[in-house]
Design a protein around this motif. Structure first.
Motif, PDB file in Angstrom:
ATOM      1  N   ASN A   1       2.990   5.968  -2.883  1.00 42.24           N
ATOM      2  CA  ASN A   1       4.390   7.176  -3.212  1.00 42.24           C
ATOM      3  C   ASN A   1       4.060   7.069  -4.707  1.00 42.24           C
ATOM      4  N   TYR A   2       3.566   5.791  -5.330  1.00 36.28           N
ATOM      5  CA  TYR A   2       4.343   5.625  -7.064  1.00 36.28           C
ATOM      6  C   TYR A   2       2.890   6.669  -7.807  1.00 36.28           C
ATOM      7  N   THR A   3       1.321   7.013  -7.128  1.00 36.14           N
ATOM      8  CA  THR A   3       0.302   7.567  -7.540  1.00 36.14           C
ATOM      9  C   THR A   3       0.520   9.155  -6.882  1.00 36.14           C
ATOM     10  N   ASN A   4       1.718   9.228  -6.246  1.00 36.53           N
ATOM     11  CA  ASN A   4       1.580  10.852  -5.998  1.00 36.53           C
ATOM     12  C   ASN A   4       2.645  11.066  -6.540  1.00 36.53           C
TER      13      ASN A   4
ATOM     14  N   GLN B   1       1.111  -0.829   0.001  1.00 33.35           N
ATOM     15  CA  GLN B   1      -0.107  -0.186   0.271  1.00 33.35           C
ATOM     16  C   GLN B   1       1.196   1.091   0.010  1.00 33.35           C
ATOM     17  N   GLN B   2       1.673   1.224   1.042  1.00 32.19           N
ATOM     18  CA  GLN B   2       2.629   2.688   0.876  1.00 32.19           C
ATOM     19  C   GLN B   2       3.621   2.666  -0.486  1.00 32.19           C
TER      20      GLN B   2
END
Length: 205
Positions: A191-194, A186-187
């Motif tokens: 990190n990738y989507t943001n 999830q983390q």
């Protein structure tokens, strides 16, 4: 002076070509390769039929064959005339839902089949996906550099249909655990989507 007149005459001749001659050499090489891929796909689909066990996969294959046959005829018609085809490019509608199953389940390591009798629905659907990916790539390369506007449009309008057929095969494979889709933690996913931000302010002129 004579060379200049010859050049002007040549340009006039090229501008006055019959519509069916309005093709560039590079374009025809790309078209030949793309159309050959369609022929190969249709012929491979014939071979696959006798090995398919799942009726859903058989139905998908037959719908693909019907659609690709019409696409092929439309492209051939345009190639021969250089003008609008008798039958326009159609729109393919897949029958799979868009739900994707995420996560990995244990499965036996894969290895190449050693006899034709070992070919199963997982193999066949994998072949089908590979061919749709190749067709979508080939049609895209052809459409990018086609000089005849009608032929370019036929190839360009066909690309979303090829993608749709390929995606339909992917969804079928995913639901049968032939094509599993792992996810990041999830983390890491957040990190990738943001990792990108929108451009603020007015756009440059």
């Amino acid at each position: 002076m004579q060379n200049q007149n010859q050049q002007q005459q040549g340009m006039q001749n090229s501008n006055q070509m019959q519509p069916q001659m309005n093709f560039g050499g590079h374009e025809l090489f790309d078209v030949h390769e793309a159309m050959g891929s369609v022929v190969g796909t249709l012929e491979h689909y014939l071979l696959y039929e006798e090995h398919i066990q799942d009726q859903q996969l058989m139905s998908m294959l037959q719908r693909h064959r019907t659609f690709l046959t019409q696409l092929y005829n439309t492209a051939v018609n345009t190639l021969k005339t250089g003008q609008d085809p008798a039958v326009d490019t159609q729109t393919y509608k897949m029958e799979q839902s868009n739900d994707v199953i995420f996560g990995m389940q244990p499965s036996a390591p894969k290895k190449p089949s050693q006899s034709v009798s070992e070919l199963n629905d997982e193999c066949i659907s994998s072949f089908m996906l590979g061919q749709m990916k190749a067709l979508a790539s080939g049609f895209t390369m052809t459409a990018l550099e086609a000089t005849n506007p009608v032929l370019r449009r036929v190839f360009q309008d066909s690309i979303p249909n090829l993608i749709e057929m390929g995606y339909e095969v992917f969804l079928y494979q995913n639901k049968n655990q032939y094509y599993q889709v792992p996810q990041l933690m999830q983390q890491d996913m957040q990190n990738y989507t943001n990792s990108f931000a929108p451009i603020q302010g007015t756009m440059p002129h």
